[in-house]
Design an enzyme around this catalytic site. Structure first.
Site, PDB file in Angstrom:
ATOM      1  N   HIS A   1       1.840   4.357  -3.025  1.00 46.55           N
ATOM      2  CA  HIS A   1       1.780   5.822  -2.877  1.00 46.55           C
ATOM      3  C   HIS A   1       3.114   6.445  -3.277  1.00 46.55           C
ATOM      4  O   HIS A   1       3.160   7.422  -4.034  1.00 46.55           O
ATOM      5  CB  HIS A   1       1.489   6.191  -1.419  1.00 46.55           C
ATOM      6  CG  HIS A   1       0.083   5.953  -0.982  1.00 46.55           C
ATOM      7  ND1 HIS A   1      -1.015   6.325  -1.721  1.00 46.55           N
ATOM      8  CD2 HIS A   1      -0.419   5.379   0.158  1.00 46.55           C
ATOM      9  CE1 HIS A   1      -2.126   6.003  -1.074  1.00 46.55           C
ATOM     10  NE2 HIS A   1      -1.782   5.416   0.066  1.00 46.55           N
TER      11      HIS A   1
ATOM     12  N   HIS B   1       0.828  -1.208   0.000  1.00 43.90           N
ATOM     13  CA  HIS B   1       0.000   0.000   0.000  1.00 43.90           C
ATOM     14  C   HIS B   1       0.864   1.260   0.000  1.00 43.90           C
ATOM     15  O   HIS B   1       0.682   2.154  -0.846  1.00 43.90           O
ATOM     16  CB  HIS B   1      -0.916  -0.014   1.237  1.00 43.90           C
ATOM     17  CG  HIS B   1      -1.861   1.132   1.303  1.00 43.90           C
ATOM     18  ND1 HIS B   1      -3.172   1.044   0.872  1.00 43.90           N
ATOM     19  CD2 HIS B   1      -1.711   2.408   1.749  1.00 43.90           C
ATOM     20  CE1 HIS B   1      -3.775   2.201   1.048  1.00 43.90           C
ATOM     21  NE2 HIS B   1      -2.903   3.052   1.578  1.00 43.90           N
ATOM     22  N   GLU B   2       1.803   1.334   0.936  1.00 44.65           N
ATOM     23  CA  GLU B   2       2.627   2.537   1.054  1.00 44.65           C
ATOM     24  C   GLU B   2       3.611   2.673  -0.103  1.00 44.65           C
ATOM     25  O   GLU B   2       3.876   3.784  -0.576  1.00 44.65           O
ATOM     26  CB  GLU B   2       3.372   2.544   2.392  1.00 44.65           C
ATOM     27  CG  GLU B   2       2.465   2.539   3.618  1.00 44.65           C
ATOM     28  CD  GLU B   2       1.495   3.701   3.660  1.00 44.65           C
ATOM     29  OE1 GLU B   2       1.814   4.766   3.084  1.00 44.65           O
ATOM     30  OE2 GLU B   2       0.417   3.563   4.269  1.00 44.65           O
TER      31      GLU B   2
END
Length: 216
Positions: A27, A23-24
Site C-alpha cells: 500500500h 501487505h502494508e
C-alpha cells in the site's frame, strides 16, 4: 514434541509478520509511487514488520484468526493522474502482494523440501512455510471483500460512479459491525475457505509443472 495447536501458533508468528509487513508495504509503496508523501513521512516504506504490526490485532490474529495491522495512511489528493484510479491501485496493492508472496513462498517451500531429508526439523520448517502460504492467501482474499474497512471496499468505491457516494458512506459507517456479524456467523468462512484452498491447489499444480522438468 510440540503440541500441534501450539506448533501452529508458533509457525503463524513469522507467517503473520511476513503477511502483514508485505501487505502494508505494498500500500505504502504504490501510494508513494503515485506521488503521495504521507506513507514515506510516517516511515511505512519498509518491510520491517514491527513498523506495521498492531499488537492487539496481531494477538487476535494468532489466537482467533481475525486480526489487523496498522493501516497505512494515504492522501489521494496527492495522487498523480486519475485520483479514483490511484485509489483503486493502492487498495489492490496489498492483496496482490499477498498473493504473489504466497506463490513465491510455496515455490521456496517445495524447493527446500526437495533438498532436505525427512526429519523433525524439515517437518517444522514445512509447517512454517505452509502457514506463511495460507496466511498470505487468507489476507489476500479476505481483504478483497467489498466490505468496509477492507481494501475491497476501496476498490468498489473507485469503480462505482460518484453518485453512489452517499450510499457508500452510509455502508461505511456500519462496515465493522457487518464484518463482525459475517465472521461470527461463519458466512465469510464458508466463502473464504474454499477460495483459499482453490488458489492453494492451483499454485501447487503450477509449481509442480515448473519443477517437473528438473526432477526427471
Amino acid at each position: 514434541m510440540f503440541d500441534i495447536k501450539l506448533a501452529t501458533i508458533i509457525a503463524n508468528i513469522p507467517a503473520l509478520m511476513i503477511g502483514f509487513a508485505f501487505h502494508e508495504f505494498a500500500h505504502a509503496w504504490v501510494a508513494d509511487r503515485l506521488g503521495d508523501p504521507t506513507p514515506r513521512s510516517q516511515g511505512r516504506l519498509t518491510l520491517n514488520p514491527f513498523v506495521h504490526l498492531d499488537l492487539f490485532g496481531t494477538l487476535m490474529a494468532l489466537l482467533y484468526r481475525f486480526g489487523w495491522a496498522k493501516p497505512v495512511i494515504t492522501n489521494p489528493h496527492y495522487y498523480r493522474g486519475d485520483k479514483r484510479r490511484g485509489q483503486m491501485m493502492v487498495s489492490l496493492a496489498g492483496s496482490i502482494m499477498n498473493l504473489i508472496t504466497a506463490f513465491v513462498v510455496m515455490l521456496l517451500w517445495f524447493l527446500t523440501m526437495l533438498w532436505l531429508e525427512a526429519s523433525e526439523w524439515s517437518g517444522i520448517l514445512s509447517l512454517v512455510f505452509q502457514s506463511t502460504v495460507l496466511m498470505n492467501l487468507g489476507l489476500g482474499v479476505f481483504n478483497l471483500l467489498p466490505i468496509p474497512p477492507l481494501d475491497g471496499f476501496g476498490v468498489l468505491s473507485s469503480l462505482l460512479p460518484e453518485r453512489f457516494a452517499p450510499q457508500l458512506q452510509m455502508i461505511e459507517q456500519y462496515g465493522f459491525v457487518i464484518l463482525i456479524v459475517l465472521l461470527f456467523t461463519d458466512v465469510l468462512g464458508n466463502v473464504l475457505s474454499p477460495t483459499v484452498i482453490g488458489i492453494f491447489d492451483a499454485y501447487q499444480k503450477i509449481i509442480s509443472l515448473i519443477l517437473t522438468p528438473f526432477l526427471v
